[in-house]
Write an enzyme that holds these catalytic residues in place. Sequence first.
Site, short mmCIF file in Angstrom:
data_model
loop_
_atom_site.label_atom_id
_atom_site.label_comp_id
_atom_site.label_asym_id
_atom_site.label_seq_id
_atom_site.Cartn_x
_atom_site.Cartn_y
_atom_site.Cartn_z
N GLY A 1 0.85 -1.18 0.00
CA GLY A 1 0.00 0.00 0.00
C GLY A 1 0.89 1.23 0.00
O GLY A 1 1.92 1.28 -0.69
N VAL B 1 3.02 2.54 2.30
CA VAL B 1 4.40 2.35 2.77
C VAL B 1 5.12 1.26 1.97
O VAL B 1 6.29 1.40 1.60
CB VAL B 1 4.42 2.02 4.28
CG1 VAL B 1 5.84 1.86 4.77
CG2 VAL B 1 3.70 3.09 5.08
N THR C 1 4.62 0.37 -1.12
CA THR C 1 4.97 0.87 -2.45
C THR C 1 6.20 1.78 -2.36
O THR C 1 7.14 1.67 -3.17
CB THR C 1 3.77 1.62 -3.08
OG1 THR C 1 2.68 0.72 -3.14
CG2 THR C 1 4.10 2.13 -4.47
N GLU D 1 11.93 1.52 13.00
CA GLU D 1 12.13 2.97 12.90
C GLU D 1 10.91 3.68 12.31
O GLU D 1 10.59 4.81 12.71
CB GLU D 1 13.37 3.26 12.04
CG GLU D 1 13.75 4.72 11.95
CD GLU D 1 13.97 5.37 13.31
OE1 GLU D 1 14.99 5.08 13.93
OE2 GLU D 1 13.12 6.17 13.76
N GLY E 1 7.37 8.47 11.45
CA GLY E 1 7.56 8.21 10.02
C GLY E 1 9.02 8.22 9.64
O GLY E 1 9.81 7.42 10.13
N GLY F 1 -2.63 9.54 2.05
CA GLY F 1 -1.99 8.32 2.59
C GLY F 1 -1.43 8.51 4.00
O GLY F 1 -0.66 7.69 4.46
N LYS G 1 2.54 5.19 19.93
CA LYS G 1 3.89 5.71 19.66
C LYS G 1 4.59 6.16 20.93
O LYS G 1 5.79 5.92 21.10
CB LYS G 1 3.79 6.85 18.63
CG LYS G 1 3.45 6.34 17.23
CD LYS G 1 3.07 7.48 16.32
CE LYS G 1 2.88 7.01 14.88
NZ LYS G 1 2.26 8.03 14.03
N GLY H 1 3.41 9.41 5.27
CA GLY H 1 3.52 9.51 3.82
C GLY H 1 4.46 8.44 3.29
O GLY H 1 5.33 7.93 4.01
N1 LIG Z 1 0.87 5.62 5.78
C1 LIG Z 1 1.79 6.18 6.52
O1 LIG Z 1 2.16 7.34 6.33
C2 LIG Z 1 2.43 5.41 7.61
C3 LIG Z 1 2.02 4.13 7.92
N2 LIG Z 1 2.64 3.45 8.92
C4 LIG Z 1 2.24 2.08 9.20
O2 LIG Z 1 2.56 1.27 8.08
C5 LIG Z 1 1.64 0.20 7.97
C6 LIG Z 1 1.06 0.20 6.57
O3 LIG Z 1 0.37 1.39 6.34
P1 LIG Z 1 -0.09 1.83 4.88
O4 LIG Z 1 0.94 1.49 3.89
O5 LIG Z 1 -0.53 3.25 5.03
O6 LIG Z 1 -1.37 0.90 4.68
P2 LIG Z 1 -2.18 0.63 3.33
O7 LIG Z 1 -3.57 0.39 3.74
O8 LIG Z 1 -1.91 1.70 2.33
O9 LIG Z 1 -1.55 -0.73 2.75
C7 LIG Z 1 -1.75 -1.96 3.36
C8 LIG Z 1 -1.20 -3.05 2.43
O10 LIG Z 1 -1.26 -4.30 3.09
C9 LIG Z 1 -2.06 -5.22 2.36
N3 LIG Z 1 -2.87 -5.94 3.34
C10 LIG Z 1 -3.58 -5.42 4.36
N4 LIG Z 1 -4.16 -6.40 5.06
C11 LIG Z 1 -3.82 -7.56 4.46
C12 LIG Z 1 -4.11 -8.92 4.72
N5 LIG Z 1 -4.90 -9.29 5.74
N6 LIG Z 1 -3.57 -9.86 3.90
C13 LIG Z 1 -2.79 -9.48 2.86
N7 LIG Z 1 -2.46 -8.21 2.58
C14 LIG Z 1 -2.98 -7.26 3.37
C15 LIG Z 1 -2.90 -4.41 1.40
O11 LIG Z 1 -3.15 -5.21 0.24
P3 LIG Z 1 -3.93 -4.62 -1.05
O12 LIG Z 1 -2.98 -3.63 -1.67
O13 LIG Z 1 -4.14 -5.79 -1.93
O14 LIG Z 1 -5.17 -3.99 -0.53
C16 LIG Z 1 -1.98 -3.22 1.12
O15 LIG Z 1 -1.08 -3.53 0.09
C17 LIG Z 1 0.63 0.40 9.10
O16 LIG Z 1 1.02 -0.36 10.21
C18 LIG Z 1 0.75 1.88 9.40
O17 LIG Z 1 0.39 2.19 10.73
C19 LIG Z 1 3.67 3.97 9.65
C20 LIG Z 1 4.12 5.23 9.39
C21 LIG Z 1 3.50 6.07 8.38
N1 LIG Z 2 -1.47 7.67 10.63
C1 LIG Z 2 -0.17 7.97 11.07
C2 LIG Z 2 0.82 7.45 10.07
C3 LIG Z 2 2.18 7.44 10.60
O1 LIG Z 2 2.49 6.83 11.61
C4 LIG Z 2 0.00 9.48 11.23
O2 LIG Z 2 -0.86 10.21 10.75
O3 LIG Z 2 0.98 9.89 11.87
NA NA Z 3 10.97 7.14 12.60
#
Ligand SMILES: NC(=O)C1=CN([C@@H]2O[C@H](COP(=O)(O)OP(=O)(O)OC[C@H]3O[C@@H](n4cnc5c(N)ncnc54)[C@H](OP(=O)(O)O)[C@@H]3O)[C@@H](O)[C@H]2O)C=CC1
Ligand SMILES: N[C@@H](CC=O)C(=O)O
Ligand code: NA
EC number: 1.1.1.3
Length: 459
Positions: free
Chosen positions: A11, A13, A15, A126, A131, A184, A202, A305
């Site tokens: 998703g 992160v 990507t 980390e 982030g 995102g 956190k 992000g």
């Molecule tokens: N977004 C941000 O800025 C930040 C996020 N994080 C953390 O990073 C992690 C990921 O966040 P983020 O990238 O935003 O999340 P997204 O929702 O964008 O992406 C989640 C990904 O995981 C896959 N997925 C979710 N559940 C399942 C499952 N049960 N089985 C298989 N695949 C699964 C999804 O698949 P599919 O693509 O097929 O739907 C997708 O590719 C979280 O723990 C979040 O708290 C931490 C810091 C910053």
């Molecule tokens: N949803 C969180 C993503 C990073 O940890 C935020 O907004 O800080």
């Molecule tokens: Na960090």
Amino acid sequence: MAFKIGLLGLGTVGTGTAQILLDPSGRNPLVEELEIYRVGVRNPEKTRPVQLPPGAVTSDLESIVTDPDVDIVVEVIGGLEPARSLILKAISHGKHVVTANKAVIARFGDEIYDAANEAGVYVLLEAAVGGGIPVIQPLKQALGVNRIRSVIGIVNGTTNYILTRMQTEGADFADVLAEAQKLGYAEADPTADVDGFDAADKIAILASLAFGGRIKLEDVYREGISQVSAADIAYADKLGFVIKLLAIANREMLQDDPTDRLRLRVHPTLVPRTHPLASISGVYNAILVEGDPIGQVMFFGPGAGAGPTASAVVSDILNIAAVLKSAGGHRSTGVSPVAAEENSPSPITNYPLPITNLHPLLTCTHQHYCKIAPIEELTTRFYARFLTKDRPGVIGKLGTSFGNHGVSIESIVQTGFQGEFAEIVVVTHDVREGDFHQALDEIRTLDSVDSIPSLLRVL
Ligand SMILES: NC(=O)C1=CN([C@@H]2O[C@H](COP(=O)(O)OP(=O)(O)OC[C@H]3O[C@@H](n4cnc5c(N)ncnc54)[C@H](OP(=O)(O)O)[C@@H]3O)[C@@H](O)[C@H]2O)C=CC1
Ligand SMILES: N[C@@H](CC=O)C(=O)O
Ligand code: NA
């Protein structure tokens, strides 16, 4: 020697992480040795913005964490399950783990680190706090010799983005939240951001590292930002403050409190405009650490992000690869103990070796739980907004009730009217939280007081 990465999640992160790994030019040369070997997602049919090796993408995530060829599992699917089980399974199969998942670590960190230490693998996180800001590694390493007194952070990008836009443009809460989701920044369930759960996760992680003990998440006092109104933002501004969702951990060594307890809390806070955290706006995060002998040090940068978070994820992968590389071979040509134990029909003969001496500055080994003081014992300043009947003597009555409970007032002003009610804003001096609430209980019984729409702490 390539290090094979099993990436769980593609998703926001995931990507961003793939984009760095697939484009190593101009980065640390070790990035070239990191190979995206398998990728697990929910929907493998979805079109992805990155080009992955043919056949790498699967929805069978368990096959990735048990794949004998995978060295490092990167968990960026988020949520509690199946994330927790997949991390534990990866560990039991000798994989090192990198995760951005603060929710899972704040709740199951004890179980995960016990398993990792026993299996001789690293679990690095980390990206889970701040982030892209390097803050976990500095707390473990560069600041490790300090006695930390406090950690105060703006650690949720989504809420800081919302509060900033409400403050600077008078934007509507729901509109800005939708934008943060589109960008995102927000969690899959944005109430985790808005209600302060993400910030609580956190600060539990930061406090555990800063104060060297485990934290029970339920000990973190938590309030979100939904009660922060445009009126409070405007009054705070007039009084010389900005409102921020702060996550605070501090050790108060009081003379009459020999237990050396921590205070852990997340709540919207009026921050004086002159304070270093007041100018942190938008999706930016900052963590102010105070310790002895360093004094104050502040970490600042993008808190959410794709790119920034991926920067932190890949830095953890790089750290693990560097340690494995400097330790010489990281794979065995013998029979995997897991395969032997599971009586595998085709015994696995090339598998990641557990590390017998984990690098002490990269692991988490503490076992005891920190003692946490209840919120009623906190000493802080308060901001309160009252709606009262427009009668002479109301301010005097408020002052008397506060005085009855030892609450000293710094300022009290009638700011205007809301319909038929007069609006009165009070800022107190430092007061014990329990005493302040007793005063409010008395005030609520006053005939001239209609309601107390806002109650915020002041830094
Ligand atoms: N977004 C941000 O800025 C930040 C996020 N994080 C953390 O990073 C992690 C990921 O966040 P983020 O990238 O935003 O999340 P997204 O929702 O964008 O992406 C989640 C990904 O995981 C896959 N997925 C979710 N559940 C399942 C499952 N049960 N089985 C298989 N695949 C699964 C999804 O698949 P599919 O693509 O097929 O739907 C997708 O590719 C979280 O723990 C979040 O708290 C931490 C810091 C910053
Ligand atoms: N949803 C969180 C993503 C990073 O940890 C935020 O907004 O800080
Ligand atoms: Na960090």
